[in-house]
Enzyme design. Structure first.
Site, PDB file in Angstrom:
ATOM      1  N   ASP A 361      71.382 -18.477 116.658  1.00 14.71           N
ATOM      2  CA  ASP A 361      72.511 -19.309 116.230  1.00 14.71           C
ATOM      3  C   ASP A 361      73.131 -20.094 117.400  1.00 14.71           C
ATOM      4  O   ASP A 361      73.167 -19.601 118.525  1.00 14.71           O
ATOM      5  CB  ASP A 361      73.549 -18.340 115.640  1.00 14.71           C
ATOM      6  N   TRP A 405      66.527 -20.200 114.456  1.00 15.34           N
ATOM      7  CA  TRP A 405      67.472 -19.604 113.502  1.00 15.34           C
ATOM      8  C   TRP A 405      68.049 -20.668 112.568  1.00 15.34           C
ATOM      9  O   TRP A 405      68.378 -21.768 113.003  1.00 15.34           O
ATOM     10  CB  TRP A 405      68.607 -18.971 114.299  1.00 15.34           C
ATOM     11  N   ASP A 472      69.030 -16.601 108.084  1.00 15.60           N
ATOM     12  CA  ASP A 472      70.194 -15.716 108.069  1.00 15.60           C
ATOM     13  C   ASP A 472      71.076 -16.009 106.858  1.00 15.60           C
ATOM     14  O   ASP A 472      70.963 -17.073 106.231  1.00 15.60           O
ATOM     15  CB  ASP A 472      70.971 -15.915 109.381  1.00 15.60           C
ATOM     16  N   ASP A 536      72.318  -5.226 112.317  1.00 14.24           N
ATOM     17  CA  ASP A 536      72.927  -5.756 113.537  1.00 14.24           C
ATOM     18  C   ASP A 536      73.296  -4.620 114.490  1.00 14.24           C
ATOM     19  O   ASP A 536      73.755  -4.871 115.598  1.00 14.24           O
ATOM     20  CB  ASP A 536      74.191  -6.564 113.200  1.00 14.24           C
TER      21      ASP A 536
HETATM   22  C1  DGJ Z   1      73.867 -12.268 112.063  1.00 11.40           C
HETATM   23  C2  DGJ Z   1      72.516 -11.764 112.479  1.00 11.40           C
HETATM   24  O1  DGJ Z   1      72.291 -10.504 111.932  1.00 11.40           O
HETATM   25  C3  DGJ Z   1      72.426 -11.766 113.985  1.00 11.40           C
HETATM   26  O2  DGJ Z   1      71.204 -11.232 114.396  1.00 11.40           O
HETATM   27  C4  DGJ Z   1      72.588 -13.172 114.474  1.00 11.40           C
HETATM   28  O3  DGJ Z   1      71.515 -13.967 114.056  1.00 11.40           O
HETATM   29  C5  DGJ Z   1      73.911 -13.747 113.968  1.00 11.40           C
HETATM   30  N1  DGJ Z   1      74.050 -13.598 112.552  1.00 11.40           N
HETATM   31  C6  DGJ Z   1      74.034 -15.194 114.335  1.00 11.40           C
HETATM   32  O4  DGJ Z   1      75.154 -15.752 113.806  1.00 11.40           O
END
Ligand code: DGJ
Length: 768
Positions: A361, A405, A472, A536
């Protein structure tokens, strides 16, 4: 294999059989679901028309005075004809709420593609039981799709209106199965951000248990994967029934044990905020639910689901194709990066042996944090003056694949897209929509929005030669418009439509599924994505639990696991990189820490890890997964194997000074062979010994002093000795003892300094 004998149907897989029968009053019932039996059932197995129980009603006295629907193992149920349990179908027309379906005809043949949904490919056969309500001219088809080799049976329902008057569908479950209670315990998985796949095990009482998700996506609150363990079921033995749904939106699971001990299992789209009106000639198709039966314990169930997902669900281009080791910059930089920093990471990644570089991102619009620019996928020139194509070329020049991304479904209010097309947003007509992570969702039910997104993706992926995208999705639904009773469902069909277009345009594009971690890891998404970001939470202890719970239903080839910084960002727990790798290794390996700032000892460690992983990548990603011991027993132990070789991960819980002797007991190896066993070498940080280090040094060292820091950044204390030969029968018999854990006294070269939440990985391979 599907056989028919009069009104009885036998659906057999390699190791299981489901027997269905159209009973005396025309209702399909389940007579048996268990280990494989011949397709000739003695009448003894048939449900007898019993005496009427208490205050119940006789369904149809003209056919039988003794049949009450409440008592039957019905394959579909509607309310108000005697069945008082949770119904699988609720329909309502102006004239009636009693929709009473009975058998009309059956067809056995090739499995059909499901309109609008991803359909697992390569089914062996399909049985369709067509039912009708003659009074209301309504039809219901029960579809049973057999995946013989993998012991999986898919289930879905098609409802059709043949009447001039419309009717509403208020609830339409994909699957209903009724089993005699075998002392079942239900295992489900509740989830939240960084807490995916938390395991809940509960006995069944005489009531109804419900769980699911109503957030718009499958993985929040509860994942659709769950199972019922029969009494006596353990990791390797005993009966278990596993279930999942090939769907990415709201879902409901209901498990009801009735007062006579039968257990009804329902799974399908959540009826909350759902109402579908069917006009004459219209149909509604539910998504497919899948079920599997194993008498080889939880691991047996996992193997069956793994084979099914790897062989039938994952896009064919990636089925059993090894995935590259990735580097992702997210936890290293978050959105604070520039081209110089990214180039430095790329160069370092190449040197370390990474194969895929992913820019996360923050590369588009003017996105410096999560407050803007979603929707505007034009490069942020201040950060990346040479555009995405320049970066992609740079990555390719450094011999890696390039990944990018996106969050296609979301939009920031501060974006050109929002300013130009506020009507693209998911919202009702009266309220200001609520933001989640400072963003709104796009209306994927609108074909124009989907077309816009497709064009945007295409114009970035194609020219820049992108090899991989991370897709995402970072918020739940809100402000759903009221004028369409199936909006939340239509959104998911819209998402599938968009994904179909992307896959058709770029069949070899690798796609990683992500929803703030595992908020939407389900079999619907894995029909398009060859892997999913598990969570995450990159703390190894938490990840070990999440990954192994998920691995009971999803193969490790879809589990994307990254090694992150030693001091974990979600918990601030400090764990060695060695431990982080050991836990991450069973799955698709990646890294997301700042590799340009590594101490020499850590750089050495990561290089060794990458070499180790490459040597056995197929085993890590596609070997047979077995859970050997659960964490509650002191350590979490799991392995992958191919019948001859194994990699076993041991993850400690809390260390004690009296842990006793532990043994390593792998499975799925050849007892007639002789084996080498060996712990993976890593260096243990000298600082872990604290002031004790002075007991072996000639000069006094200050615990956090400069000299100790200098040494510990360069050299570590070697892993305990654990290497040798053992015969296969002794190994499988449980004779291989692990070295004792550190316990304060008597340390020698065998002492295992693994500490709280530490891990090891052991390689077991035949001597020749
Ligand atoms: C949430 C994802 O799970 C992370 O790995 C990352 O890509 C962030 N979003 C970026 O905003």
């Amino acid at each position: 294999m599907i056989n028919r004998d009069g009104n009885t149907f036998f659906l057999s897989t390699k190791k299981s059989t489901l027997i269905l029968r159209i009973n005396e009053v025309g209702k399909p019932i389940c007579e048996y679901y268990g280990h494989r039996v011949p397709s000739t059932t003695p009448e003894a197995a048939f449900t007898k028309p019993e005496m009427m129980m208490g205050r119940s009603v006789a369904y149809d006295k003209t056919k039988s005075e003794q049949i009450c629907l409440n008592d039957l193992a019905l394959e579909i149920s509607t309310p108000l004809k005697g069945d008082t349990h949770a119904p699988s179908l609720i329909l309502r027309s102006e004239d009636s709420v009693v929709f009473d379906f009975t058998f009309a005809e059956a067809q056995i043949g090739e499995a059909k593609l499901m309109e609008g949904y991803p359909t697992p490919r390569g089914a062996s056969e399909e049985l369709v039981l067509a039912l009708e309500d003659k009074a209301l001219l309504a039809k219901a088809e029960l579809h049973y799709v057999v995946y013989e080799e993998e012991d999986v049976i898919g289930r879905y329902v098609v409802i059709e209106n043949g009447n001039d008057k419309s009717f509403d569908i208020e609830k339409a479950m994909s699957m209903q199965l009724v089993l005699e209670d075998k002392g079942f315990e239900l295992v489900s998985h509740y989830s939240n951000w960084t807490g995916e796949f938390s395991v809940e095990q509960q006995p069944l009482f005489h009531n109804r248990i419900e769980f699911g998700s109503n957030t718009g996506s499958s993985g929040d609150d509860h994942n659709p994967f769950f199972y019922l363990k029969a009494k006596g079921c353990s990791l390797h033995h005993g009966e278990v029934y596993g279930f999942n749904l090939i769907y990415s939106g709201n879902h409901l699971e209901q498990i009801e044990k009735d007062n006579y001990g039968k257990v009804r299992i329902l799974q399908g789209i959540s009826p909350l905020n759902f109402r579908k009106t069917l006009a004459k000639g219209e149909k509604f198709i539910t998504p497919m639910a899948v079920m599997t039966y194993s008498e080889e314990g939880l691991n047996g169930m996992a193997h069956q689901f793994h084979d099914f997902v790897n062989g039938h669900v994952i896009p064919e281009e990636f089925s059993y194709v090894t995935r590259p080791i990735c580097y992702n910059n997210w936890e290293a930089t978050y959105a604070k990066f520039n081209e110089g920093k990214i180039h430095a990471l790329i160069k370092k990644a190449e040197k370390m042996g990474i194969e895929l570089f992913v820019l996360d991102d923050g590369w588009f619009g003017h996105r410096d944090d999560d407050k803007s620019s979603l929707g505007d996928y034009n490069v942020y020139k201040k950060k990346l003056p040479h555009e995405i194509s320049g970066l992609s070329a740079y990555v390719h020049k450094h011999n890696m694949k390039f990944g990018l991304w996106f969050e296609p479904e979301a939009i920031s209010v501060d974006s050109d897209l929002f300013r130009a097309h506020p009507e693209y947003v998911m919202r009702d007509k009266l309220h200001n929509p609520s933001e989640g992570r400072n963003q709104l969702l796009l209306d994927l039910t609108n074909p124009e929005v989907r077309e816009y997104l497709f064009k945007q993706l295409k114009s970035t992926i194609g020219p820049a030669q992108i090899d991989y995208i991370k897709w995402d999705y970072n918020r739940i639904f809100s402000d759903v418009p009221a004028d369409n009773g199936t909006y939340m469902h239509d959104y998911i069909l819209g998402l599938y439509d968009l994904l179909n277009k992307v896959r058709a345009e770029f069949p070899n594009l690798m796609m990683e599924n992500c929803a703030s971690g595992g908020g939407r890891n389900d079999l619907g998404m894995f029909s398009y994505f060859c892997q999913g970001w598990v969570s995450d939470d990159t703390d190894s202890y938490e990840r070990g639990k999440i990954q192994t719970a998920m691995a009971m239903g999803y193969p490790q080839s879809v589990l994307s696991n990254h090694v992150s910084a030693k001091t974990n960002h979600q918990l601030l727990r400090k764990t060695s990189l060695g431990t982080k790798f050991d836990v991450a290794s069973i799955g698709v390996l990646g890294y997301e820490l700042d590799i340009t700032k590594l101490d020499p000892i850590d750089e050495r460690e990561i290089k060794n890890q990458i070499t180790y992983y490459k040597e056995n990548r197929y085993l890590f990603q596609f070997g047979r997964f077995d859970l050997l011991q659960e964490l509650e027993e002191g350590a979490l132990i799991y392995q992958v194997s191919d019948g001859k070789n194994a990699e076993v991960v041991y993850m400690n819980n809390l260390q004690t000074t009296h842990s006793g002797i532990e043994t390593l007991v792998p499975v799925n190896l050849d007892s007639s062979l002789t084996y080498n066993y060996k712990v993976r070498h890593e260096e243990i940080d000298f600082k872990r010994f604290g002031s004790l280090i002075n007991q072996v040094t000639p000069i006094h060292l200050k615990e956090e002093g400069k000299l100790v820091n200098f040494i510990s950044r360069r050299w570590g204390y070697g892993t305990e000795k654990f290497e040798g030969e053992i015969s296969g029968d002794m190994l499988l018999g449980g004779a291989l003892k692990l070295p004792r854990q550190w316990a304060g006294t008597g340390m020698n070269e065998y002492t295992r300094i693994i500490l709280d939440f530490g891990a090891r990985i052991y390689r077991i391979s035949p001597t020749k």
